[in-house]
Design a protein around this motif. Structure first.
Motif, PDB file in Angstrom:
ATOM      1  N   ALA A   1       0.832  -1.209   0.000  1.00 45.47           N
ATOM      2  CA  ALA A   1       0.000   0.000   0.000  1.00 45.47           C
ATOM      3  C   ALA A   1       0.864   1.255   0.000  1.00 45.47           C
ATOM      4  O   ALA A   1       0.621   2.196  -0.770  1.00 45.47           O
ATOM      5  N   CYS A   2       1.895   1.280   0.858  1.00 41.94           N
ATOM      6  CA  CYS A   2       2.792   2.441   0.912  1.00 41.94           C
ATOM      7  C   CYS A   2       3.542   2.615  -0.408  1.00 41.94           C
ATOM      8  O   CYS A   2       3.717   3.737  -0.894  1.00 41.94           O
ATOM      9  N   GLY A   3       3.972   1.495  -0.995  1.00 45.37           N
ATOM     10  CA  GLY A   3       4.686   1.557  -2.264  1.00 45.37           C
ATOM     11  C   GLY A   3       3.810   2.100  -3.372  1.00 45.37           C
ATOM     12  O   GLY A   3       4.256   2.916  -4.193  1.00 45.37           O
ATOM     13  N   ALA A   4       2.540   1.675  -3.429  1.00 45.99           N
ATOM     14  CA  ALA A   4       1.620   2.143  -4.466  1.00 45.99           C
ATOM     15  C   ALA A   4       1.338   3.637  -4.314  1.00 45.99           C
ATOM     16  O   ALA A   4       1.262   4.378  -5.306  1.00 45.99           O
ATOM     17  N   VAL A   5       1.171   4.088  -3.069  1.00 44.53           N
ATOM     18  CA  VAL A   5       0.966   5.521  -2.826  1.00 44.53           C
ATOM     19  C   VAL A   5       2.197   6.312  -3.248  1.00 44.53           C
ATOM     20  O   VAL A   5       2.091   7.395  -3.856  1.00 44.53           O
ATOM     21  N   ALA A   6       3.381   5.777  -2.943  1.00 48.34           N
ATOM     22  CA  ALA A   6       4.630   6.455  -3.320  1.00 48.34           C
ATOM     23  C   ALA A   6       4.757   6.572  -4.837  1.00 48.34           C
ATOM     24  O   ALA A   6       5.238   7.587  -5.354  1.00 48.34           O
ATOM     25  N   VAL A   7       4.312   5.541  -5.560  1.00 47.87           N
ATOM     26  CA  VAL A   7       4.346   5.594  -7.018  1.00 47.87           C
ATOM     27  C   VAL A   7       3.331   6.604  -7.538  1.00 47.87           C
ATOM     28  O   VAL A   7       3.639   7.419  -8.409  1.00 47.87           O
TER      29      VAL A   7
ATOM     30  N   ILE B   1      -0.777   8.654 -13.861  1.00 46.33           N
ATOM     31  CA  ILE B   1      -1.515   8.681 -12.595  1.00 46.33           C
ATOM     32  C   ILE B   1      -2.941   8.208 -12.842  1.00 46.33           C
ATOM     33  O   ILE B   1      -3.407   8.140 -13.979  1.00 46.33           O
ATOM     34  N   ARG B   2      -3.645   7.887 -11.771  1.00 47.74           N
ATOM     35  CA  ARG B   2      -5.042   7.461 -11.879  1.00 47.74           C
ATOM     36  C   ARG B   2      -5.949   8.657 -12.081  1.00 47.74           C
ATOM     37  O   ARG B   2      -5.585   9.800 -11.764  1.00 47.74           O
ATOM     38  N   ASP B   3      -7.146   8.396 -12.589  1.00 51.18           N
ATOM     39  CA  ASP B   3      -8.146   9.452 -12.720  1.00 51.18           C
ATOM     40  C   ASP B   3      -8.784   9.729 -11.357  1.00 51.18           C
ATOM     41  O   ASP B   3      -8.805   8.860 -10.486  1.00 51.18           O
ATOM     42  N   GLY B   4      -9.323  10.927 -11.187  1.00 46.30           N
ATOM     43  CA  GLY B   4     -10.050  11.258  -9.968  1.00 46.30           C
ATOM     44  C   GLY B   4      -9.329  12.265  -9.099  1.00 46.30           C
ATOM     45  O   GLY B   4      -8.220  12.734  -9.420  1.00 46.30           O
TER      46      GLY B   4
ATOM     47  N   GLN C   1      -9.414  10.175  -3.836  1.00 51.04           N
ATOM     48  CA  GLN C   1      -9.816   8.989  -4.577  1.00 51.04           C
ATOM     49  C   GLN C   1      -8.603   8.216  -5.072  1.00 51.04           C
ATOM     50  O   GLN C   1      -8.541   6.983  -4.971  1.00 51.04           O
ATOM     51  N   ARG C   2      -7.624   8.943  -5.620  1.00 46.67           N
ATOM     52  CA  ARG C   2      -6.393   8.299  -6.097  1.00 46.67           C
ATOM     53  C   ARG C   2      -5.653   7.634  -4.938  1.00 46.67           C
ATOM     54  O   ARG C   2      -5.085   6.552  -5.091  1.00 46.67           O
ATOM     55  N   PHE C   3      -5.662   8.303  -3.784  1.00 51.61           N
ATOM     56  CA  PHE C   3      -4.986   7.749  -2.605  1.00 51.61           C
ATOM     57  C   PHE C   3      -5.619   6.419  -2.201  1.00 51.61           C
ATOM     58  O   PHE C   3      -4.922   5.426  -1.971  1.00 51.61           O
ATOM     59  N   LEU C   4      -6.958   6.397  -2.125  1.00 49.29           N
ATOM     60  CA  LEU C   4      -7.650   5.180  -1.707  1.00 49.29           C
ATOM     61  C   LEU C   4      -7.447   4.055  -2.722  1.00 49.29           C
ATOM     62  O   LEU C   4      -7.237   2.893  -2.343  1.00 49.29           O
ATOM     63  N   GLU C   5      -7.510   4.383  -4.006  1.00 48.04           N
ATOM     64  CA  GLU C   5      -7.311   3.358  -5.032  1.00 48.04           C
ATOM     65  C   GLU C   5      -5.895   2.789  -4.968  1.00 48.04           C
ATOM     66  O   GLU C   5      -5.692   1.577  -5.121  1.00 48.04           O
TER      67      GLU C   5
END
Length: 383
Positions: free
Chosen positions: A67-73, A209-212, A216-220
């Protein structure tokens, strides 16, 4: 990854008799020493304890790390780290700056993650032909790095510095592994001199990056990264339960009252070997006990299983901070490479260099452990 083509052989051949004989000999020897009822009881109870106390713990670490790695990306932290590290890739590894992405990607995930990068034309174009096979060794040296480091640190605050030193040792081992492999690939592809590198700056100019909205991007990112951690946690279950149970039974001896069928009993085979090797291994790796030899041996095939040994070692007082540094370095650098290297090199289309890659990485892992040991001893002398 490319699928392995299976060969057809006779249903019953010499292999069947050899493996069956070896299996019966192994199980028979353990059963004779421990008692067959105690042996099977120990196997089941050890696997059960490992599943509840170790595997689920590792999975929790993997979920949080994912989760931390995905947020960092998602929010550019990894891109920032890439920009900082990319200028170091040429002087340290003799690779393009784009290789930093491969190291970071595998650090927050696992060894094979670099294969998807190596097959991406946008990434691949920054490497010469003789540099692409080296990505296997680079990725493996950092594979599961975040999980291994997080797990070691979680065992106690006194292990934070040893874990960091272990990371430094892994980097040193990676440099040795990559440069040895580069020598082999240059010879294989008849590259006699350095080739001018392609400018890879544009690779770091943009990121997807993700849409939103930001929340929203943080949660995804958290959910997707956590899901990856769950998948990784599930993937290590067979290795931890089977390999770790086997290694523990070869490492620990009977309980004080003898064989009772309790968890973590065994025949003490690896320490018996370790006592003969200990005079050599102790000054090189700084191991605190012969039993510590089980960690690097297990890490060759599955680092998830290897870190599963650590809680038992700590409870029995068999390892100290110096061992944690060496374990982190060798666990990261090797990270089960014997079980992934062949498939990864096959996926890269360079089967001919499998032996070179394995030999180079074996040396790199040994250098990683030695480096971590020397750095720890130097730090203790200074402090």
């Amino acid at each position: 990854m490319a699928q392995t083509v299976k060969k057809r052989v006779k249903a019953v051949n010499l292999e069947a008799f050899l493996i069956s004989g070896a299996l019966f000999l192994f199980v028979g020897t353990l059963g004779f020493i421990m008692g067959f009822d105690n042996m099977f009881s120990t196997v089941m109870k050890t696997a059960h304890v490992l599943l509840l106390d170790t595997v689920l713990y590792i999975m929790a670490v993997a979920v949080l790390a994912g989760a931390c790695g995905a947020v960092a990306v998602e929010f550019g932290l990894i891109a920032l780290i890439n920009k900082v590290l990319s200028p170091l890739m040429k002087p340290l590894f003799n690779l393009p700056g784009a290789a930093a992405i491969g190291g970071i990607t595998t650090y927050i995930s696992d060894n094979p993650a670099i294969i998807s990068l190596a097959k991406d034309e946008g990434f691949k174009k920054y490497f010469k032909k003789h540099q692409l096979p080296v990505l296997c060794n680079l990725g493996t040296a950092f594979g599961m790095g975040l999980i291994v480091t997080s797990f070691m640190i979680s065992r106690g605050k006194e292990f934070i510095i040893p874990a960091i030193i272990g990371n430094i040792g892994a980097v040193i081992g990676c440099i040795v592994s990559v440069r040895l492999m580069l020598r082999a690939t240059k010879k294989f592809y008849n590259v006699n001199e350095d080739i001018e590198e392609i400018d890879d700056k544009e690779l770091f100019e943009y990121r997807e990056i993700r849409d939103g909205s930001i929340p929203q991007r943080f949660l995804e990112a958290v959910l997707e990264g956590g899901r990856t951690g769950v998948e990784m946690g599930l993937a290590i279950i067979p290795g931890v339960l089977f390999i770790c149970t086997l290694v523990l039974m070869l490492t620990f001896g009977p309980s004080p009252e003898g064989y009772t069928g309790a968890a973590f009993e065994g025949v003490g085979f690896l320490p018996w070997i370790g006592r003969y090797l200990y005079p050599v291994l102790e000054p090189i790796f700084g191991f605190s006990s012969p039993e510590a030899l089980a960690f690097p041996v297990t890490a060759l095939g599955a680092v998830g299983a290897a870190i599963g040994l650590v809680p038992g070692f700590l409870e029995r007082g068999l390892i100290q901070a110096n061992d944690i540094a060496v374990f982190t370095a060798m666990g990261m650098c090797w990270s089960g490479y014997l079980s992934t290297h062949v498939a990864m090199m096959d996926a890269l289309g360079t089967r001919e260099l499998i032996n070179k890659a394995i030999i180079s990485h074996t040396i790199g892992g040994l250098v990683a452990g030695i480096s971590a040991n020397l750095i720890m001893k130097l730090l203790l002398m200074i402090l």
